[in-house]
Design a protein around this motif. Structure first.
Motif, PDB file in Angstrom:
ATOM      1  N   GLU A  89      59.839  38.442  38.959  1.00  0.00           N
ATOM      2  CA  GLU A  89      59.182  38.831  40.196  1.00  0.00           C
ATOM      3  C   GLU A  89      59.309  37.778  41.291  1.00  0.00           C
ATOM      4  O   GLU A  89      59.384  38.104  42.461  1.00  0.00           O
ATOM      5  CB  GLU A  89      57.701  39.134  39.929  1.00  0.00           C
ATOM      6  CG  GLU A  89      57.067  39.991  40.993  1.00  0.00           C
ATOM      7  CD  GLU A  89      55.813  39.375  41.573  1.00  0.00           C
ATOM      8  OE1 GLU A  89      55.465  38.260  41.163  1.00  0.00           O
ATOM      9  OE2 GLU A  89      55.210  40.010  42.444  1.00  0.00           O
ATOM     10  N   LYS A  90      59.352  36.517  40.899  1.00  0.00           N
ATOM     11  CA  LYS A  90      59.395  35.454  41.911  1.00  0.00           C
ATOM     12  C   LYS A  90      60.644  35.509  42.773  1.00  0.00           C
ATOM     13  O   LYS A  90      60.678  34.936  43.850  1.00  0.00           O
ATOM     14  CB  LYS A  90      59.307  34.094  41.229  1.00  0.00           C
ATOM     15  CG  LYS A  90      60.418  33.819  40.246  1.00  0.00           C
ATOM     16  CD  LYS A  90      60.221  32.473  39.560  1.00  0.00           C
ATOM     17  CE  LYS A  90      61.203  32.321  38.405  1.00  0.00           C
ATOM     18  NZ  LYS A  90      60.877  31.149  37.572  1.00  0.00           N
ATOM     19  N   ARG A  95      55.146  35.469  47.103  1.00  0.00           N
ATOM     20  CA  ARG A  95      53.748  35.285  46.700  1.00  0.00           C
ATOM     21  C   ARG A  95      53.624  34.271  45.570  1.00  0.00           C
ATOM     22  O   ARG A  95      52.781  33.399  45.619  1.00  0.00           O
ATOM     23  CB  ARG A  95      53.147  36.613  46.242  1.00  0.00           C
ATOM     24  CG  ARG A  95      52.816  37.523  47.396  1.00  0.00           C
ATOM     25  CD  ARG A  95      52.267  38.822  46.879  1.00  0.00           C
ATOM     26  NE  ARG A  95      50.920  38.662  46.337  1.00  0.00           N
ATOM     27  CZ  ARG A  95      50.325  39.574  45.580  1.00  0.00           C
ATOM     28  NH1 ARG A  95      50.942  40.682  45.286  1.00  0.00           N
ATOM     29  NH2 ARG A  95      49.113  39.373  45.121  1.00  0.00           N
ATOM     30  N   PHE A  96      54.539  34.420  44.604  1.00  0.00           N
ATOM     31  CA  PHE A  96      54.429  33.533  43.444  1.00  0.00           C
ATOM     32  C   PHE A  96      54.928  32.136  43.736  1.00  0.00           C
ATOM     33  O   PHE A  96      54.454  31.172  43.168  1.00  0.00           O
ATOM     34  CB  PHE A  96      55.151  34.141  42.247  1.00  0.00           C
ATOM     35  CG  PHE A  96      54.249  35.012  41.441  1.00  0.00           C
ATOM     36  CD1 PHE A  96      53.786  34.600  40.212  1.00  0.00           C
ATOM     37  CD2 PHE A  96      53.820  36.229  41.941  1.00  0.00           C
ATOM     38  CE1 PHE A  96      52.920  35.392  39.479  1.00  0.00           C
ATOM     39  CE2 PHE A  96      52.956  37.018  41.234  1.00  0.00           C
ATOM     40  CZ  PHE A  96      52.500  36.600  39.996  1.00  0.00           C
ATOM     41  N   ARG A  98      54.488  30.661  46.522  1.00  0.00           N
ATOM     42  CA  ARG A  98      53.328  30.014  47.136  1.00  0.00           C
ATOM     43  C   ARG A  98      52.306  29.635  46.088  1.00  0.00           C
ATOM     44  O   ARG A  98      51.772  28.545  46.092  1.00  0.00           O
ATOM     45  CB  ARG A  98      52.713  30.954  48.175  1.00  0.00           C
ATOM     46  CG  ARG A  98      53.470  30.909  49.498  1.00  0.00           C
ATOM     47  CD  ARG A  98      52.653  31.551  50.594  1.00  0.00           C
ATOM     48  NE  ARG A  98      52.959  32.962  50.706  1.00  0.00           N
ATOM     49  CZ  ARG A  98      52.065  33.923  50.630  1.00  0.00           C
ATOM     50  NH1 ARG A  98      50.799  33.626  50.414  1.00  0.00           N
ATOM     51  NH2 ARG A  98      52.424  35.176  50.759  1.00  0.00           N
ATOM     52  N   LEU A  99      52.127  30.540  45.155  1.00  0.00           N
ATOM     53  CA  LEU A  99      51.171  30.254  44.095  1.00  0.00           C
ATOM     54  C   LEU A  99      51.635  29.058  43.275  1.00  0.00           C
ATOM     55  O   LEU A  99      50.858  28.157  42.966  1.00  0.00           O
ATOM     56  CB  LEU A  99      51.007  31.484  43.195  1.00  0.00           C
ATOM     57  CG  LEU A  99      50.005  31.307  42.068  1.00  0.00           C
ATOM     58  CD1 LEU A  99      48.621  31.022  42.649  1.00  0.00           C
ATOM     59  CD2 LEU A  99      49.962  32.543  41.196  1.00  0.00           C
ATOM     60  N   LEU A 102      51.065  25.970  45.119  1.00  0.00           N
ATOM     61  CA  LEU A 102      49.641  25.668  45.091  1.00  0.00           C
ATOM     62  C   LEU A 102      49.236  25.035  43.770  1.00  0.00           C
ATOM     63  O   LEU A 102      48.548  24.011  43.721  1.00  0.00           O
ATOM     64  CB  LEU A 102      48.856  26.965  45.314  1.00  0.00           C
ATOM     65  CG  LEU A 102      47.329  26.824  45.277  1.00  0.00           C
ATOM     66  CD1 LEU A 102      46.857  25.942  46.423  1.00  0.00           C
ATOM     67  CD2 LEU A 102      46.662  28.177  45.343  1.00  0.00           C
TER      68      LEU A 102
ATOM     69  N   ALA B  75      67.833  40.306  41.018  1.00  0.00           N
ATOM     70  CA  ALA B  75      66.476  40.595  40.532  1.00  0.00           C
ATOM     71  C   ALA B  75      65.774  41.709  41.296  1.00  0.00           C
ATOM     72  O   ALA B  75      64.931  42.411  40.737  1.00  0.00           O
ATOM     73  CB  ALA B  75      65.634  39.328  40.551  1.00  0.00           C
ATOM     74  N   PHE B  82      58.873  46.655  37.871  1.00  0.00           N
ATOM     75  CA  PHE B  82      57.646  45.873  38.027  1.00  0.00           C
ATOM     76  C   PHE B  82      56.580  46.689  38.750  1.00  0.00           C
ATOM     77  O   PHE B  82      55.428  46.760  38.310  1.00  0.00           O
ATOM     78  CB  PHE B  82      57.935  44.589  38.802  1.00  0.00           C
ATOM     79  CG  PHE B  82      56.741  43.711  38.981  1.00  0.00           C
ATOM     80  CD1 PHE B  82      56.364  42.811  37.994  1.00  0.00           C
ATOM     81  CD2 PHE B  82      55.976  43.786  40.137  1.00  0.00           C
ATOM     82  CE1 PHE B  82      55.251  42.007  38.151  1.00  0.00           C
ATOM     83  CE2 PHE B  82      54.853  42.985  40.300  1.00  0.00           C
ATOM     84  CZ  PHE B  82      54.488  42.094  39.311  1.00  0.00           C
ATOM     85  N   LEU B  99      43.653  36.872  40.429  1.00  0.00           N
ATOM     86  CA  LEU B  99      44.705  36.462  41.347  1.00  0.00           C
ATOM     87  C   LEU B  99      44.564  37.170  42.682  1.00  0.00           C
ATOM     88  O   LEU B  99      44.657  36.559  43.745  1.00  0.00           O
ATOM     89  CB  LEU B  99      46.078  36.765  40.737  1.00  0.00           C
ATOM     90  CG  LEU B  99      47.253  36.389  41.633  1.00  0.00           C
ATOM     91  CD1 LEU B  99      47.231  34.890  41.912  1.00  0.00           C
ATOM     92  CD2 LEU B  99      48.559  36.794  41.005  1.00  0.00           C
ATOM     93  N   LEU B 102      41.940  35.642  44.651  1.00  0.00           N
ATOM     94  CA  LEU B 102      42.385  34.358  45.201  1.00  0.00           C
ATOM     95  C   LEU B 102      43.236  34.566  46.437  1.00  0.00           C
ATOM     96  O   LEU B 102      43.044  33.936  47.474  1.00  0.00           O
ATOM     97  CB  LEU B 102      43.177  33.600  44.130  1.00  0.00           C
ATOM     98  CG  LEU B 102      43.776  32.266  44.572  1.00  0.00           C
ATOM     99  CD1 LEU B 102      42.655  31.284  44.927  1.00  0.00           C
ATOM    100  CD2 LEU B 102      44.668  31.679  43.487  1.00  0.00           C
ATOM    101  N   LEU B 103      44.195  35.490  46.331  1.00  0.00           N
ATOM    102  CA  LEU B 103      45.104  35.707  47.448  1.00  0.00           C
ATOM    103  C   LEU B 103      44.372  36.294  48.647  1.00  0.00           C
ATOM    104  O   LEU B 103      44.664  35.949  49.790  1.00  0.00           O
ATOM    105  CB  LEU B 103      46.248  36.625  47.018  1.00  0.00           C
ATOM    106  CG  LEU B 103      47.213  35.990  46.017  1.00  0.00           C
ATOM    107  CD1 LEU B 103      48.254  36.988  45.566  1.00  0.00           C
ATOM    108  CD2 LEU B 103      47.888  34.766  46.629  1.00  0.00           C
ATOM    109  N   MET B 106      42.718  33.441  50.313  1.00  0.00           N
ATOM    110  CA  MET B 106      43.667  32.613  51.052  1.00  0.00           C
ATOM    111  C   MET B 106      44.028  33.269  52.378  1.00  0.00           C
ATOM    112  O   MET B 106      44.166  32.621  53.405  1.00  0.00           O
ATOM    113  CB  MET B 106      44.927  32.400  50.226  1.00  0.00           C
ATOM    114  CG  MET B 106      44.726  31.459  49.054  1.00  0.00           C
ATOM    115  SD  MET B 106      46.114  31.501  47.897  1.00  0.00           S
ATOM    116  CE  MET B 106      47.397  30.720  48.876  1.00  0.00           C
TER     117      MET B 106
END
Lengths: 110, 110
Positions: A89-90, A95-96, A98-99, A102, B75, B82, B99, B102-103, B106
DNA sequence: TTGACACATTCCTATACAGGAATATAATAT
DNA sequence: ATATTATATTCCTGTATAGGAATGTGTCAA
């Protein structure tokens, strides 16, 4: 040898678009076969056969009520699919990333 | 009619366990066919044929370097899988609820 | 017990693999 | 030009569908 049987695992069972539709239709709510027939607009044997595959592979569970059979999703059997695809997914979203950034930051700051 | 062709969409292409292995092996790094052959321990035509299906359905991309062909994962073609399976995730874990929270936080803080 | 209802199963057929073996193609080196 | 390396393609076969049609099974009602 031919293709892997549809009843071999959730990946194969879910490869068939109509079986995905069945799982979507069931969603959270338990439905009888006839309710599915009406909802999907297919003939009854077709619905029953797809339910049969989904049941064999454990993606749905069946409960008998009178002459009806109520079906519901067993979502945990979809976990292997999620777990397999999630690492990719990244690559299509940030989003990931950034996660991850973080989390890295939090790690260093700790 | 028979089954949906493996080249019809990513769901069908990925139903075959070996094709998932190929995608895993490629991961982030581009690899040549022979590198895959050695890594996976299969014969070369088998690897090429699976790569052929993955390429047709857009899950891998090919780059020619001399007599080698370098393959890499695309991907984004996995996104439909997904996106389809993700909504079911809440039924077996609570991680995503956290999650999302959290997002959302943010987003608002920004 | 006879229907009617809800659902499953069987039979049939055209189709599409996946794997093995053999061969073809393309690019480089000698 | 020829051999070698890297990879793709073709041919073959057993197997497993998915869909349509017809039929079977179990349960309730009158």
């Amino acid at each position: 040898m031919a293709r892997t049987p549809t009843t071999y695992d959730p990946f194969n069972a879910v490869a068939e678009p109509k079986r995905r539709q069945v799982l979507e239709a069931l969603g959270e709510k338990e439905l009888s076969v006839n309710e599915l027939v009406e909802l999907l607009g297919w003939n009854q044997p077709s619905v029953s056969k797809h339910l049969g595959v989904l049941k064999q592979v454990g993606l749905v569970e069946e409960r008998r009520v009178g002459r009806q059979r109520m079906y519901r999703v067993n979502a945990e059997r979809l976990k292997p699919i999620f777990d397999w695809v999630a690492p990719f997914e990244k690559y299509w979203t940030e989003r990931f990333e950034r996660l991850d950034t973080l989390l890295e930051k939090m790690k260093k700051e700790k």
